[in-house]
Design a protein around this motif. Structure first.
Motif, PDB file in Angstrom:
ATOM      1  N   ALA A 250      -1.976  -9.484  -7.370  1.00  0.00           N
ATOM      2  CA  ALA A 250      -2.828  -9.562  -6.182  1.00  0.00           C
ATOM      3  C   ALA A 250      -2.476  -8.434  -5.215  1.00  0.00           C
ATOM      4  O   ALA A 250      -1.344  -7.925  -5.203  1.00  0.00           O
ATOM      5  N   ALA A 251      -3.446  -8.056  -4.389  1.00  0.00           N
ATOM      6  CA  ALA A 251      -3.225  -6.971  -3.430  1.00  0.00           C
ATOM      7  C   ALA A 251      -2.109  -7.316  -2.454  1.00  0.00           C
ATOM      8  O   ALA A 251      -1.410  -6.429  -1.952  1.00  0.00           O
ATOM      9  N   SER A 252      -1.914  -8.608  -2.206  1.00  0.00           N
ATOM     10  CA  SER A 252      -0.895  -9.024  -1.244  1.00  0.00           C
ATOM     11  C   SER A 252       0.520  -8.704  -1.709  1.00  0.00           C
ATOM     12  O   SER A 252       1.459  -8.743  -0.913  1.00  0.00           O
ATOM     13  N   THR A 253       0.692  -8.396  -2.992  1.00  0.00           N
ATOM     14  CA  THR A 253       2.027  -8.065  -3.498  1.00  0.00           C
ATOM     15  C   THR A 253       2.466  -6.669  -3.079  1.00  0.00           C
ATOM     16  O   THR A 253       3.634  -6.310  -3.225  1.00  0.00           O
ATOM     17  N   GLY A 254       1.523  -5.840  -2.578  1.00  0.00           N
ATOM     18  CA  GLY A 254       1.857  -4.466  -2.229  1.00  0.00           C
ATOM     19  C   GLY A 254       1.858  -3.528  -3.416  1.00  0.00           C
ATOM     20  O   GLY A 254       2.320  -2.381  -3.305  1.00  0.00           O
ATOM     21  N   LEU A 255       1.328  -3.985  -4.538  1.00  0.00           N
ATOM     22  CA  LEU A 255       1.310  -3.177  -5.752  1.00  0.00           C
ATOM     23  C   LEU A 255      -0.108  -2.703  -6.059  1.00  0.00           C
ATOM     24  O   LEU A 255      -1.095  -3.349  -5.711  1.00  0.00           O
ATOM     25  N   ALA A 256      -0.179  -1.561  -6.723  1.00  0.00           N
ATOM     26  CA  ALA A 256      -1.457  -0.995  -7.149  1.00  0.00           C
ATOM     27  C   ALA A 256      -1.642  -1.223  -8.645  1.00  0.00           C
ATOM     28  O   ALA A 256      -0.663  -1.288  -9.400  1.00  0.00           O
ATOM     29  N   PHE A 257      -2.896  -1.365  -9.057  1.00  0.00           N
ATOM     30  CA  PHE A 257      -3.234  -1.477 -10.472  1.00  0.00           C
ATOM     31  C   PHE A 257      -4.146  -0.303 -10.807  1.00  0.00           C
ATOM     32  O   PHE A 257      -5.255  -0.188 -10.284  1.00  0.00           O
ATOM     33  N   VAL A 258      -3.674   0.583 -11.679  1.00  0.00           N
ATOM     34  CA  VAL A 258      -4.400   1.804 -12.025  1.00  0.00           C
ATOM     35  C   VAL A 258      -4.831   1.708 -13.491  1.00  0.00           C
ATOM     36  O   VAL A 258      -3.970   1.671 -14.383  1.00  0.00           O
ATOM     37  N   PRO A 259      -6.133   1.670 -13.778  1.00  0.00           N
ATOM     38  CA  PRO A 259      -6.578   1.578 -15.177  1.00  0.00           C
ATOM     39  C   PRO A 259      -6.059   2.742 -16.011  1.00  0.00           C
ATOM     40  O   PRO A 259      -5.979   3.880 -15.535  1.00  0.00           O
ATOM     41  N   LEU A 260      -5.698   2.443 -17.248  1.00  0.00           N
ATOM     42  CA  LEU A 260      -5.203   3.445 -18.188  1.00  0.00           C
ATOM     43  C   LEU A 260      -6.272   3.733 -19.237  1.00  0.00           C
ATOM     44  O   LEU A 260      -6.926   2.823 -19.742  1.00  0.00           O
ATOM     45  N   ALA A 261      -6.444   5.004 -19.547  1.00  0.00           N
ATOM     46  CA  ALA A 261      -7.454   5.399 -20.528  1.00  0.00           C
ATOM     47  C   ALA A 261      -6.922   6.573 -21.341  1.00  0.00           C
ATOM     48  O   ALA A 261      -5.829   7.078 -21.089  1.00  0.00           O
ATOM     49  N   GLY A 262      -7.754   7.007 -22.290  1.00  0.00           N
ATOM     50  CA  GLY A 262      -7.374   8.150 -23.112  1.00  0.00           C
ATOM     51  C   GLY A 262      -6.208   7.877 -24.023  1.00  0.00           C
ATOM     52  O   GLY A 262      -5.214   8.587 -23.942  1.00  0.00           O
ATOM     53  N   PRO A 263      -6.267   6.854 -24.908  1.00  0.00           N
ATOM     54  CA  PRO A 263      -7.435   6.005 -25.202  1.00  0.00           C
ATOM     55  C   PRO A 263      -7.450   4.739 -24.350  1.00  0.00           C
ATOM     56  O   PRO A 263      -6.439   4.370 -23.759  1.00  0.00           O
ATOM     57  N   THR A 264      -8.633   4.077 -24.325  1.00  0.00           N
ATOM     58  CA  THR A 264      -8.710   2.757 -23.716  1.00  0.00           C
ATOM     59  C   THR A 264      -8.234   1.729 -24.737  1.00  0.00           C
ATOM     60  O   THR A 264      -8.736   1.682 -25.856  1.00  0.00           O
ATOM     61  N   VAL A 265      -7.243   0.961 -24.336  1.00  0.00           N
ATOM     62  CA  VAL A 265      -6.692  -0.064 -25.224  1.00  0.00           C
ATOM     63  C   VAL A 265      -7.158  -1.426 -24.717  1.00  0.00           C
ATOM     64  O   VAL A 265      -7.026  -1.729 -23.527  1.00  0.00           O
ATOM     65  N   GLU A 266      -7.720  -2.230 -25.608  1.00  0.00           N
ATOM     66  CA  GLU A 266      -8.227  -3.540 -25.224  1.00  0.00           C
ATOM     67  C   GLU A 266      -7.655  -4.624 -26.131  1.00  0.00           C
ATOM     68  O   GLU A 266      -7.194  -4.353 -27.238  1.00  0.00           O
ATOM     69  N   ARG A 267      -7.686  -5.832 -25.624  1.00  0.00           N
ATOM     70  CA  ARG A 267      -7.362  -6.995 -26.436  1.00  0.00           C
ATOM     71  C   ARG A 267      -8.423  -8.056 -26.163  1.00  0.00           C
ATOM     72  O   ARG A 267      -8.989  -8.119 -25.063  1.00  0.00           O
ATOM     73  N   ILE A 268      -8.710  -8.871 -27.144  1.00  0.00           N
ATOM     74  CA  ILE A 268      -9.660  -9.968 -26.983  1.00  0.00           C
ATOM     75  C   ILE A 268      -8.859 -11.243 -26.744  1.00  0.00           C
ATOM     76  O   ILE A 268      -7.962 -11.579 -27.528  1.00  0.00           O
TER      77      ILE A 268
END
Length: 306
Positions: A250-268
């Motif tokens: 959550a934003a309240s934690t003071g942490l950032a979440f930056v999407p990673l790509a090249g390649p995009t890794v996904e899980r179902i």
């Protein structure tokens, strides 16, 4: 030849007998069981025939014989047991009774699982619930073995015995302090940007290893499996980590979440149960709620529904 078994006593006859004994009236016994007085008289004759002696004094208004007085407490006990067992069986059928066990992968155990349990417990207050968090492979194993009835995990190689209902397509991102240089970049960053970072591994790294994402992924300098401790380590500046979108802090934690790509890794991610096995109504309710709740959580966290 063994002697023939006598026919079983009919619960309706016992109920009528006790009503007649308690009220001294076949008429009230008939009204209390929605039968005619003639039907109750016939039922009492049938009951007397089964026992081999009269239960009511001839010519008197439902007055018990000594035999009738002797068996009345036994019939009362039998009827109470019958009603209690029948009620318990109905509660199982209605989903108000019956144990529920589920296993959830760690990335959902901290934020999503408590909400699921709270919603289920509110609508099923009498159900005993056992919930554990395990890596996806172990969740599949526990469902397959029957140790848990419902699982929520990432998809692994399918087995013929386990049904997998996909819900979310979950990607990964870098978790770092908001002051970190990579947090200031617009848009996704490549996995190669993690080279040289002090990377803290976690339970989801099993999904990432051996995908040519860099040596930092395959061999992080530290591994912290508990999510709260992991985020605290990042907040303290000990390093950065990688988490799926569903586990983004959550934003309240003071942490950032930056999407990673090249390649995009996904899980179902989806909900598991044993194939060709009818679930207890209480378990079926948990399975259905897990599907709905996970879909809602997926939308809230910004992941993609399957």
């Amino acid at each position: 030849m063994p002697p023939a078994m006598p026919p079983p006593l009919k619960i309706q006859h016992l109920r009528q007998f006790l009503l007649a004994a308690d009220h001294g009236s076949f008429r009230l016994a008939a009204e209390g069981t929605f039968r005619s007085q003639a039907a109750v008289s016939a039922a009492m004759q049938d009951l007397e025939q089964q026992l081999g002696a009269p239960l009511f004094e001839p010519g008197k208004r439902a007055q018990l014989t000594p035999l009738g007085a002797s068996v009345a407490p036994l019939f009362r006990e039998l009827l109470a047991t019958h009603d209690r067992v029948l009620d318990a069986a109905r509660q199982f059928g209605l989903g108000s009774q019956g144990p529920v066990s589920l296993a959830v992968m760690p990335s959902l155990a901290d934020e999503w699982l408590p909400r699921l349990l709270e919603r289920y417990a509110r609508s099923h207050p009498a159900i005993r619930i056992r919930a554990i968090d395990e890596p996806s492979q172990d969740v599949h194993r526990l469902v397959l073995s029957g140790e848990v009835q419902v699982g929520v995990a990432g998809q692994v190689p399918r087995t013929a015995e386990v049904a997998f209902a996909p819900v979310a397509r979950d990607a990964f991102g870098l978790v770092c302090r908001k002051s970190h240089p990579l947090a200031r970049r617009r848009g996704p960053v490549p996995w190669s940007a993690l080279a040289g970072e002090r990377l803290i591994g976690n339970a989801t790294f099993d999904t990432l290893r051996n995908r040519q994402l860099g040596s930092a992924i395959d061999d992080p300098f530290m591994v912290v499996s508990n999510r709260a401790s992991l985020l605290a380590s990042v907040v303290s500046g000990l390093g950065v980590t990688v988490l799926p979108v569903l586990a983004r802090p959550a934003a309240s934690t003071g942490l950032a979440f930056v999407p990673l790509a090249g390649p995009t890794v996904e899980r179902i991610v989806g909900v598991l149960s044993r194939k060709e096995e009818t679930l207890l109504p209480s378990v079926a309710a948990m399975h259905a709620l897990a599907l709905r709740s996970l879909a809602q959580f997926t939308r809230r966290k910004g992941a993609e529904l399957v």
